[in-house]
Design a protein around this motif. Structure first.
Motif, PDB file in Angstrom:
ATOM      1  N   THR A  47       0.833  -1.203   0.000  1.00  0.00           N
ATOM      2  CA  THR A  47       0.000   0.000   0.000  1.00  0.00           C
ATOM      3  C   THR A  47       0.867   1.254   0.000  1.00  0.00           C
ATOM      4  O   THR A  47       0.600   2.214  -0.740  1.00  0.00           O
ATOM      5  N   ALA A  48       1.922   1.256   0.799  1.00  0.00           N
ATOM      6  CA  ALA A  48       2.825   2.408   0.855  1.00  0.00           C
ATOM      7  C   ALA A  48       3.587   2.584  -0.447  1.00  0.00           C
ATOM      8  O   ALA A  48       3.820   3.718  -0.900  1.00  0.00           O
ATOM      9  N   ILE A  49       3.978   1.483  -1.081  1.00  0.00           N
ATOM     10  CA  ILE A  49       4.714   1.552  -2.344  1.00  0.00           C
ATOM     11  C   ILE A  49       3.825   2.115  -3.446  1.00  0.00           C
ATOM     12  O   ILE A  49       4.243   2.987  -4.222  1.00  0.00           O
ATOM     13  N   VAL A  50       2.594   1.634  -3.534  1.00  0.00           N
ATOM     14  CA  VAL A  50       1.677   2.135  -4.547  1.00  0.00           C
ATOM     15  C   VAL A  50       1.413   3.625  -4.331  1.00  0.00           C
ATOM     16  O   VAL A  50       1.392   4.413  -5.284  1.00  0.00           O
TER      17      VAL A  50
ATOM     18  N   VAL B 128       2.311  -1.419 -15.044  1.00  0.00           N
ATOM     19  CA  VAL B 128       1.733  -2.644 -14.491  1.00  0.00           C
ATOM     20  C   VAL B 128       2.187  -2.777 -13.043  1.00  0.00           C
ATOM     21  O   VAL B 128       3.331  -2.463 -12.717  1.00  0.00           O
ATOM     22  N   TRP B 129       1.289  -3.258 -12.189  1.00  0.00           N
ATOM     23  CA  TRP B 129       1.619  -3.578 -10.791  1.00  0.00           C
ATOM     24  C   TRP B 129       1.735  -5.087 -10.628  1.00  0.00           C
ATOM     25  O   TRP B 129       0.897  -5.834 -11.139  1.00  0.00           O
ATOM     26  N   VAL B 130       2.760  -5.546  -9.870  1.00  0.00           N
ATOM     27  CA  VAL B 130       2.986  -6.986  -9.656  1.00  0.00           C
ATOM     28  C   VAL B 130       3.209  -7.234  -8.163  1.00  0.00           C
ATOM     29  O   VAL B 130       4.339  -7.178  -7.677  1.00  0.00           O
ATOM     30  N   PRO B 131       2.158  -7.529  -7.394  1.00  0.00           N
ATOM     31  CA  PRO B 131       2.337  -7.743  -5.956  1.00  0.00           C
ATOM     32  C   PRO B 131       2.825  -9.143  -5.575  1.00  0.00           C
ATOM     33  O   PRO B 131       3.328  -9.320  -4.466  1.00  0.00           O
ATOM     34  N   LEU B 132       2.660 -10.139  -6.459  1.00  0.00           N
ATOM     35  CA  LEU B 132       3.118 -11.502  -6.165  1.00  0.00           C
ATOM     36  C   LEU B 132       3.809 -12.090  -7.392  1.00  0.00           C
ATOM     37  O   LEU B 132       3.440 -11.785  -8.540  1.00  0.00           O
TER      38      LEU B 132
ATOM     39  N   ALA C 168      -8.072  -1.040  -6.176  1.00  0.00           N
ATOM     40  CA  ALA C 168      -8.779  -0.029  -5.389  1.00  0.00           C
ATOM     41  C   ALA C 168      -7.889   1.173  -5.107  1.00  0.00           C
ATOM     42  O   ALA C 168      -8.340   2.319  -5.122  1.00  0.00           O
ATOM     43  N   LEU C 169      -6.600   0.924  -4.864  1.00  0.00           N
ATOM     44  CA  LEU C 169      -5.659   2.012  -4.619  1.00  0.00           C
ATOM     45  C   LEU C 169      -5.378   2.798  -5.886  1.00  0.00           C
ATOM     46  O   LEU C 169      -5.213   4.021  -5.860  1.00  0.00           O
ATOM     47  N   ASP C 170      -5.303   2.090  -7.012  1.00  0.00           N
ATOM     48  CA  ASP C 170      -5.001   2.730  -8.293  1.00  0.00           C
ATOM     49  C   ASP C 170      -5.681   1.940  -9.397  1.00  0.00           C
ATOM     50  O   ASP C 170      -5.196   0.892  -9.804  1.00  0.00           O
ATOM     51  N   GLY C 171      -6.787   2.444  -9.885  1.00  0.00           N
ATOM     52  CA  GLY C 171      -7.541   1.737 -10.916  1.00  0.00           C
ATOM     53  C   GLY C 171      -7.124   2.067 -12.322  1.00  0.00           C
ATOM     54  O   GLY C 171      -7.877   1.794 -13.271  1.00  0.00           O
ATOM     55  N   THR C 172      -5.930   2.623 -12.514  1.00  0.00           N
ATOM     56  CA  THR C 172      -5.519   3.087 -13.837  1.00  0.00           C
ATOM     57  C   THR C 172      -4.547   2.162 -14.541  1.00  0.00           C
ATOM     58  O   THR C 172      -4.122   2.462 -15.650  1.00  0.00           O
ATOM     59  N   ARG C 173      -4.155   1.059 -13.900  1.00  0.00           N
ATOM     60  CA  ARG C 173      -3.151   0.182 -14.502  1.00  0.00           C
ATOM     61  C   ARG C 173      -3.574  -1.279 -14.368  1.00  0.00           C
ATOM     62  O   ARG C 173      -4.232  -1.646 -13.392  1.00  0.00           O
TER      63      ARG C 173
END
Length: 600
Positions: free
Chosen positions: A400-403, A414-418, A446-451
């Protein structure tokens, strides 16, 4: 306060540690600090025996730190003195009354004192934190900053990524990183200041949404937040909103230039034309006097996917990525500002348009150069290796802090959490692990719906927007047959992948674009028995033949929306880089570039 009007955040030299919220005055605390080990974790702040010095922000395991001890280091202490000279450099003045001490990243649990007064605690080895040290500091005297960092080497519930839990690196894991590994710096701000901002472009509506978070005492109800965006020295959008006594403000800027469809693409950010628009954000009194002002920038672009394509600005764009460990022999996970810029330049010179920074939330200074030079980035985090309550909580909090920190960078697409089921190793049959993978992906949306979001890169996707596959087959003919045929690829995506893992745990995988996001991994044999790769070439000529054929087979596979080659550089015993650890190409750059671009 010092007026930052005219400061262009798109033209920095790359050393500023927070490139999207810039003030002209700051004091870099990099350099020599007192240092001590505390292997039994018994020392207390007043009785630590500082018997050595370390060069911050390089971890004690690295040669650049001056310590270079790669064994287990469960606890370390740092000490540095600062006085009026540093405070003045940080902007101390009549209107800049609060003193902030910023940490880019400390691995893993940090405790900070100033003049033996506790000012901050923080857990999370990749995320930034700030201590307001105003009440602890003597602005006219000598002040002592002390930092304690605890990083238990065998703890597999923390986000450790490629940091080995064994004393010596093995397989694909490297030496650990303990303590401070990103910049430490001082900044002086007004009592009420601009604490955080985010900027998101909305291309269909020709607008930019700006969220501003204020820090310190709540501003008067009649205070205003003003935002302006410019291009080539001309203001192209401006707006302001009353704070109404709140500590957050939202401003929507409409860009009239973008309403002209014939000129629409002139201001867009793309890898080939990375246009950045300088922005200023000001907090003002009712009569227009400035309370605080910061500089930033925004890139106008959109990211989405269709059934068979990755879409940048609504246009199909092939992702040509390389896996980047971003690990340097002298500095390990840390880096100098020059090294971060050079890493971006090298990736682009090799013909790639994207970097997947692997198992690491990278220093924002790297993202600055990616924004400015035009490199797309898949933003990833380090993984834990255990599935338990602490590991889940750590990932949620740190991710959450990184995003929040990185969401305004246009380069991140692109976000890759796992990754590869690390930390959710039984996801194929454990409903709890499946639920967690889905939930962290949905939290990201939910934190960033743009990617787009990848719920688990490589296989066993629970809720991904792109179906990604890891495949270390070394025969280019097999790769061409496997990925060059639509029907064969469809059958594989609905079943098991090359690693024997089910590719998707959710319905609808056939509607997602497909990318091979790890492949290659060819090691050039050096004669060292510790050298490791997924396949091996015995000499440079064989290495060139193998790498170029493998890359070309994937790069020209029409059904794929993109790819990510493993990997950019040799890292420790993992000698499967296109470049040596020194960043020297193993084969001519033009040959790599031709293969990446699918040319003969």
């Amino acid at each position: 306060m010092t007026d930052s009007a005219g400061l262009d955040a798109t033209a920095l030299d790359g050393s500023y540690p927070r490139p999207q919220l810039v003030r002209p005055s700051w004091c870099d605390l990099s350099g020599e600090w007192d240092f001590a080990r505390d292997d039994d974790l018994t020392a207390r702040v007043g009785d630590v025996r500082f018997d050595r010095t370390i060069i911050v922000p390089f971890p004690p395991e690295s040669p650049a730190s001056g310590i270079h001890e790669t064994g287990f280091t469960p606890c370390v202490w740092y000490r540095r003195r600062v006085g009026r000279r540093e405070l003045l450099a940080a902007g101390l003045g009549e209107e800049a009354s609060r003193v902030l001490l910023h940490f880019g990243a400390v691995d893993h649990t940090a405790t900070v004192w100033v003049n033996e007064r506790l000012v901050a605690t923080h857990t999370g080895g990749q995320s930034p934190f700030t201590a307001d040290i105003t009440d602890a500091v003597d602005v006219d005297g000598d002040n002592v900053i002390v930092v304690r960092a605890v990083d238990l080497p065998a703890d597999v519930s923390v986000l450790r990524g490629k940091q080995d839990w064994l004393e010596e690196p093995h397989s694909i894991w490297y030496h650990r990183t303990t303590g401070i590994w990103q910049p430490v710096w001082l900044e002086c701000v007004p009592a009420t200041s601009i604490g955080a901002i985010s900027l998101r472009s909305d291309l269909p509506n020709a607008s930019i949404d700006v969220e501003v978070q204020l820090a310190g005492p709540t501003p008067p109800a009649d205070a205003w937040v003003r935002v302006a965006v410019s291009h080539e020295g001309q203001t192209i959008a401006e707006g302001r909103v009353r704070t109404l006594g709140r500590d957050t403000a939202s401003v929507r800027l409409v860009i009239p230039h973008q309403l002209n469809g014939q000129q629409y693409e002139e201001l867009l950010w793309t890898p080939g034309r990375p246009t950045l628009l300088p922005a200023s954000v000001a907090l003002e009194t009712a009569d227009g006097s400035e309370i605080d002002r910061v500089s930033s920038y925004v890139g106008l672009r959109s990211v989405a996917v269709s059934r068979d394509a990755f879409l940048l600005n609504d246009r199909p764009t092939t992702v040509r990525a390389v896996l980047a460990q971003n690990y340097w022999p002298e500095t390990h996970l840390a880096a100098t500002a020059d090294a971060l810029r050079r890493e971006v330049e090298l990736i682009l010179e090799l013909g790639f348009n994207t970097a997947r920074v692997h198992q690491k939330a990278e220093d924002p200074r790297f993202l600055y150069w990616a924004d400015r030079l035009g490199l797309m980035v898949w933003a990833e985090t380090a993984s834990a290796y255990s599935f338990d309550e602490r590991a889940m909580t750590s990932l949620v909090e740190e991710w959450t802090a990184i995003v929040a920190r990185d969401q305004s960078h246009p380069s991140i697409v692109v976000w890759v959490p796992l990754n590869e089921s690390w930390g959710v190793q039984h996801i194929s049959h454990d409903p709890r692990q499946q639920a967690f993978s889905r939930s962290i992906a949905d939290l990201t949306r939910a934190l960033d719906g743009t990617r787009p979001v990848i719920s688990n890169d490589g296989w066993e996707h629970a809720a991904s927007d792109i179906l990604t596959i890891h495949d270390y087959e070394s025969d280019p003919a097999v790769l061409a047959a496997r990925y060059g045929d639509d029907e064969r690829l469809r059958r594989m995506t609905e079943g098991f992948g090359p690693a024997g893992r089910r590719l998707s745990l959710a319905d609808g995988a056939g509607e997602l674009p497909v990318m091979v996001t790890e492949f290659g991994g060819v090691s050039l044999r050096t004669g060292n028995d510790a050298d490791w790769g997924y396949s091996t070439a015995n000499d440079p000529a064989a290495f060139e033949r193998s790498v170029t054929a493998i890359v070309r087979a994937i790069a020209t596979a029409a059904p794929l929306a993109g790819f990510c080659y493993t990997q950019l550089t040799d890292t420790g015993q993992e000698t499967n880089g296109l470049l040596a650890a020194s960043r020297t190409p193993k084969i001519p750059v033009e040959r790599i570039r031709a293969a990446v671009l699918g040319r003969e």
